[in-house]
Design a protein around this motif. Structure first.
Motif, PDB file in Angstrom:
ATOM      1  N   ASP A   2       0.818  -1.207   0.000  1.00 49.09           N
ATOM      2  CA  ASP A   2       0.000   0.000   0.000  1.00 49.09           C
ATOM      3  C   ASP A   2       0.854   1.259   0.000  1.00 49.09           C
ATOM      4  O   ASP A   2       0.354   2.354  -0.213  1.00 49.09           O
ATOM      5  CB  ASP A   2      -0.909  -0.008   1.231  1.00 49.09           C
ATOM      6  CG  ASP A   2      -2.069   0.974   1.074  1.00 49.09           C
ATOM      7  OD1 ASP A   2      -2.477   1.206  -0.075  1.00 49.09           O
ATOM      8  OD2 ASP A   2      -2.544   1.495   2.082  1.00 49.09           O
ATOM      9  N   ASP A  62      -2.544   4.687  -2.907  1.00 48.20           N
ATOM     10  CA  ASP A  62      -2.826   3.672  -1.902  1.00 48.20           C
ATOM     11  C   ASP A  62      -4.174   3.016  -2.199  1.00 48.20           C
ATOM     12  O   ASP A  62      -4.797   3.278  -3.236  1.00 48.20           O
ATOM     13  CB  ASP A  62      -2.779   4.272  -0.496  1.00 48.20           C
ATOM     14  CG  ASP A  62      -3.794   5.399  -0.315  1.00 48.20           C
ATOM     15  OD1 ASP A  62      -4.766   5.465  -1.094  1.00 48.20           O
ATOM     16  OD2 ASP A  62      -3.619   6.207   0.619  1.00 48.20           O
ATOM     17  N   ARG A  63      -4.655   2.185  -1.272  1.00 50.94           N
ATOM     18  CA  ARG A  63      -5.891   1.435  -1.502  1.00 50.94           C
ATOM     19  C   ARG A  63      -7.116   2.341  -1.579  1.00 50.94           C
ATOM     20  O   ARG A  63      -8.137   1.968  -2.162  1.00 50.94           O
ATOM     21  CB  ARG A  63      -6.078   0.398  -0.399  1.00 50.94           C
ATOM     22  CG  ARG A  63      -5.012  -0.692  -0.409  1.00 50.94           C
ATOM     23  CD  ARG A  63      -5.347  -1.785   0.594  1.00 50.94           C
ATOM     24  NE  ARG A  63      -4.324  -2.813   0.628  1.00 50.94           N
ATOM     25  CZ  ARG A  63      -3.307  -2.821   1.464  1.00 50.94           C
ATOM     26  NH1 ARG A  63      -3.164  -1.836   2.344  1.00 50.94           N
ATOM     27  NH2 ARG A  63      -2.411  -3.780   1.446  1.00 50.94           N
ATOM     28  N   SER A  64      -7.017   3.518  -1.004  1.00 51.81           N
ATOM     29  CA  SER A  64      -8.137   4.458  -1.072  1.00 51.81           C
ATOM     30  C   SER A  64      -8.038   5.380  -2.286  1.00 51.81           C
ATOM     31  O   SER A  64      -8.769   6.362  -2.383  1.00 51.81           O
ATOM     32  CB  SER A  64      -8.195   5.309   0.212  1.00 51.81           C
ATOM     33  OG  SER A  64      -7.014   6.093   0.336  1.00 51.81           O
TER      34      SER A  64
END
Length: 214
Positions: free
Chosen positions: A152, A191-193
């Motif tokens: 991430d 990142d994952r968001s």
């Protein structure tokens, strides 16, 4: 008697001079090139969300390593490809505004640079040389509590490496030495968001001990 002594001394000096000249003629930086280096240096990284002024600075001590392989188009000039890496051993962080996410604030990062390089020996029979490289950089985060890579926190970008060093011949093809190395990396990743993070890294200065087959 004096003439004989002078003659013997002259012959000895001439023999030593010829032997030294022969060794220097053989010990030349040409042909296949392999450099292995490892050492320590300073580390500084700026981390920020894209489009925001808030940023975190990570500073500390890191290990630096190098693996370079190449050839010599003409004596003294080496071209090839290499891998340069830096891994943080200890660091501290400073945030200009609000604290970023905890995993970013840790700052336990490392980076790897892969790309072409040149290494120029100012005198092919001597050890003073200048090295430079440019390539693709991969920035990775490591959680020290689990010792696992955190995907991430990965980012990709570009980097530049410049070094000045000296090698001492220990045989006709091997030399040992030291090099002062500067590395600069600029990278970004999501990142994952889907938040984009920008990384500006400087590994300066780093001193590496080297072993060279050339």
């Amino acid at each position: 008697m004096i003439a004989r002594s002078v003659l013997l001394v002259t012959v000895s000096l001439l023999s030593a001079s010829l032997a030294r000249a022969e060794d220097e003629a053989i010990a030349v930086h040409d042909g296949f090139y392999l450099r292995l280096s490892t050492g320590f240096g300073g580390y500084r990284e700026g981390i920020a969300r894209s489009g925001e002024r808030t940023s975190t600075t990570v500073s500390g001590i890191a290990t630096s390593d190098e693996l370079a392989v190449g050839g010599t188009p003409w004596p003294g000039l080496v071209v090839g490809a290499g891998l340069w890496s830096t891994s943080v051993l200890a660091s501290r962080t400073h945030t200009r505004a609000d604290e970023p996410e905890p995993d970013v604030a840790r700052g336990d990062a490392s980076f790897t640079l892969i790309g072409p390089f040149f290494d120029y020996y100012f005198d092919p029979r001597r050890g003073l040389h200048l090295q430079a490289a440019v390539g693709i950089a991969s920035v990775r985060g490591v959680r020290l509590d689990t010792a696992e890579l955190d995907s991430d926190r990965s980012a990709v970008g570009v980097g530049v490496v410049v070094g000045l060093g000296y090698d001492w011949w220990v045989s006709r093809q091997w030399s040992l030495g030291a090099i002062a190395r500067l590395a600069v990396v600029s990278a970004s990743g999501r990142d994952r968001s889907d938040t984009r993070w920008n990384h500006a890294i400087g590994s300066t200065p780093a001193v590496l001990f080297t072993a060279v087959y050339h």
